[in-house]
Design a protein around this motif. Structure first.
Motif, PDB file in Angstrom:
ATOM      1  N   GLN A   1      -8.135 -11.274  -5.933  1.00 19.02           N
ATOM      2  CA  GLN A   1      -8.513  -9.984  -6.499  1.00 19.02           C
ATOM      3  C   GLN A   1      -7.695  -8.819  -5.936  1.00 19.02           C
ATOM      4  OE1 GLN A   1     -11.317  -9.689  -9.159  1.00 19.02           O
ATOM      5  NE2 GLN A   1      -9.994 -11.473  -9.168  1.00 19.02           N
ATOM      6  N   ASP A   2      -6.479  -8.692  -6.409  1.00 19.48           N
ATOM      7  CA  ASP A   2      -5.605  -7.590  -6.041  1.00 19.48           C
ATOM      8  C   ASP A   2      -6.216  -6.259  -6.495  1.00 19.48           C
ATOM      9  OD1 ASP A   2      -2.687  -6.664  -5.379  1.00 19.48           O
ATOM     10  OD2 ASP A   2      -3.191  -5.752  -7.308  1.00 19.48           O
ATOM     11  N   ILE A   3      -6.259  -5.276  -5.590  1.00 16.23           N
ATOM     12  CA  ILE A   3      -6.966  -4.035  -5.927  1.00 16.23           C
ATOM     13  C   ILE A   3      -6.221  -3.197  -6.958  1.00 16.23           C
ATOM     14  CG2 ILE A   3      -8.207  -3.929  -3.748  1.00 16.23           C
ATOM     15  CD1 ILE A   3      -6.293  -1.648  -2.930  1.00 16.23           C
ATOM     16  N   HIS A   4      -4.916  -3.331  -7.030  1.00 16.41           N
ATOM     17  CA  HIS A   4      -4.170  -2.562  -8.022  1.00 16.41           C
ATOM     18  C   HIS A   4      -4.447  -3.106  -9.428  1.00 16.41           C
ATOM     19  CE1 HIS A   4      -2.223  -0.686  -4.623  1.00 16.41           C
ATOM     20  NE2 HIS A   4      -1.861  -1.881  -4.173  1.00 16.41           N
ATOM     21  N   GLU A   5      -4.548  -4.421  -9.538  1.00 16.83           N
ATOM     22  CA  GLU A   5      -4.943  -5.021 -10.813  1.00 16.83           C
ATOM     23  C   GLU A   5      -6.382  -4.648 -11.143  1.00 16.83           C
ATOM     24  OE1 GLU A   5      -4.288  -9.192 -10.521  1.00 16.83           O
ATOM     25  OE2 GLU A   5      -2.114  -9.014 -10.286  1.00 16.83           O
ATOM     26  N   ALA A   6      -7.250  -4.648 -10.127  1.00 20.92           N
ATOM     27  CA  ALA A   6      -8.652  -4.285 -10.346  1.00 20.92           C
ATOM     28  C   ALA A   6      -8.779  -2.849 -10.824  1.00 20.92           C
ATOM     29  CB  ALA A   6      -9.455  -4.484  -9.058  1.00 20.92           C
ATOM     30  N   ARG A   7      -7.957  -1.983 -10.298  1.00 23.01           N
ATOM     31  CA  ARG A   7      -7.970  -0.572 -10.706  1.00 23.01           C
ATOM     32  C   ARG A   7      -7.616  -0.426 -12.189  1.00 23.01           C
ATOM     33  NH1 ARG A   7      -7.032   4.500  -8.333  1.00 23.01           N
ATOM     34  NH2 ARG A   7      -5.562   5.842  -9.429  1.00 23.01           N
ATOM     35  N   ALA A   8      -6.570  -1.116 -12.618  1.00 19.25           N
ATOM     36  CA  ALA A   8      -6.177  -1.079 -14.026  1.00 19.25           C
ATOM     37  C   ALA A   8      -7.251  -1.723 -14.903  1.00 19.25           C
ATOM     38  CB  ALA A   8      -4.842  -1.799 -14.209  1.00 19.25           C
TER      39      ALA A   8
END
Length: 429
Positions: free
Chosen positions: A392-399
């Motif tokens: 769960q990469d946070i940059h992907e989660a943000r998008a």
């Protein structure tokens, strides 16, 4: 560092009794979900999944943990011996981080033996309940802010580890940066900050303080202008930094009125590019009220790290399916008043209308719910056979969060109290 003792005493005494009775090896399905959203909220945001997966990889009972359990007589020797070899070997699926959720959404599904799954309850809930509460509050704030950036700056208003987790969750839900350096180091959240009132008070005059800051940090810095007199301070800031002054910060008083006055003052002197940042106990309602003002960005602290009135997501972790005496899986459910659960393993999709707007949260019991053609599956594999397969990469989660929120009906972002913006529907097979 082991996370195994970040748990409740009764998790291990349940384990002891189940081991002794011979039932600990039964295949089971546990689900983490919230029976309701915080009062008046219209949607929630899943936070903390990535942190839980990191913690799961460190959920090991080493010599120190086992010695404590033995010395404190928490469990018997047979249970300690079992814990010495504990490695979660099951499967975990769930909503990816940043996804919006609703009542009874199966945010996390754990499939394992009873023994392997039950000991994870407290760890799962402590992380998900905190981070989801922060992410849900942060989403309301970034929605109210529109295209103006929000900066997380609540570290001094919560426990030190919670501050790092809050900064991470806020970033997932749209905050641009945090003041917390550990969140920057550990998770890659952008960090920001310049000076507090103590810096101005250190000097014999405000002029000396501003000069020192500009000479050290450059003309693009942000000067805090409300230590003494705002108008005088803004004039000083422009005199020292000129039209290249990056921003001024307001941290007290009537922020809307002051922002308008400062904007007029800046523009009249040719500082039209100088931004105005506001802080001072902001929440989503205050941010919305400032939308009419010439504000460039918001710094948010206390309200964010306390969930803005909802400090927990009230998630629970319930056994919903177990292996019966015949070796078949059967649904089980809690029936007690006001704490009902729904038996059976769940799958979820978001039902979308012709224009792509969400219409319902559809939960299939026993198998995937039917897709009417343009619906969106919500669950992904996180752990297979004990190995984390998606951290769960946070940059992907943000998008992902931005896309998920945009998919909801327009009423989702209203700050007035209301019911969940879409209903939860069950399909039983």
């Amino acid at each position: 560092m082991s996370t195994a003792l970040l748990t409740d005493h009764y998790e291990l005494t349940m384990l002891q009794a189940a081991l002794a009775s011979g039932e600990a090896g039964r295949r089971c399905v546990f689900e983490a979900f919230a029976r309701r959203l915080p009062d008046g909220r219209r949607y929630g945001v899943v936070g903390g999944t990535g942190r839980f997966l990191e913690a799961l990889e460190q959920f090991r009972f080493g010599d120190e943990e086992l010695r404590f359990l033995a010395d404190a007589k928490v469990v018997d020797r047979a249970t300690i011996d079992w814990l010495a070899g504990y490695r979660f070997g099951g499967t975990i699926s769930g909503y990816p981080e940043g996804e919006c959720y609703f009542p009874y959404s199966p945010v996390l599904v754990v499939e394992s033996t009873f023994a392997e799954g039950v000991v994870l309850e407290t760890l799962i809930l402590s992380i998900l309940n905190h981070d989801t509460a922060i992410a849900s509050a942060a989403s309301r704030m970034t929605s109210a802010a529109g295209d103006r950036p929000c900066i997380e700056m609540g570290s001094r208003r919560t426990q030190e580890d919670a501050a790092v987790a809050a900064a991470r969750a806020a970033y997932v839900a749209g905050f641009e940066a945090t003041s917390n350096l550990e969140a920057g180091r550990r998770y890659g959240v952008p960090t920001a900050g310049t000076a507090a009132h103590a810096f101005t008070l250190l000097y014999d005059s405000e002029r000396e303080a501003f000069t020192a800051q500009v000479e050290s940090l450059g003309k693009g810095t942000t000067l805090l202008v409300d230590t003494y007199d705002v108008k005088t301070a803004v004039d000083l800031a422009m005199e020292i930094a000129g039209p290249e002054l990056g921003a001024v910060r307001l941290d007290s008083g009537d922020l809307l009125i002051q922002a308008k006055e400062v904007r007029a003052q800046l523009d009249a002197a040719g500082n039209s590019d100088t931004r105005i940042i506001v802080t001072s106990d902001l929440d989503e309602h205050a941010i919305a009220a400032l939308a009419a003002g010439p504000v460039s960005g918001y710094g948010v602290g206390t309200a964010l790290v306390t969930g803005s009135g909802a400090p927990t997501a009230s998630m629970v972790y319930k056994l919903v399916q177990r292996e019966n005496a015949s070796g078949e899986m059967e649904g089980v459910a809690k029936k007690s008043k006001d704490k009902v659960s729904v038996g059976g393993r769940k799958w979820a999709l978001r039902r979308l209308g012709p224009s792509g707007v969400a219409e319902a949260e559809v939960l299939g019991i026993g198998e995937q719910p039917s897709d009417d053609g343009n619906d969106r599956p919500l669950m992904i594999d996180l752990v297979r056979d004990g190995a984390v397969v998606d951290h769960q990469d946070i940059h992907e989660a943000r998008a992902r969060h931005a896309a998920s929120r945009a998919e909801l009906p327009r009423a989702a972002t209203q700050l007035s109290r209301g019911e969940p913006v879409i209903p939860t529907i069950y399909e039983e097979h």
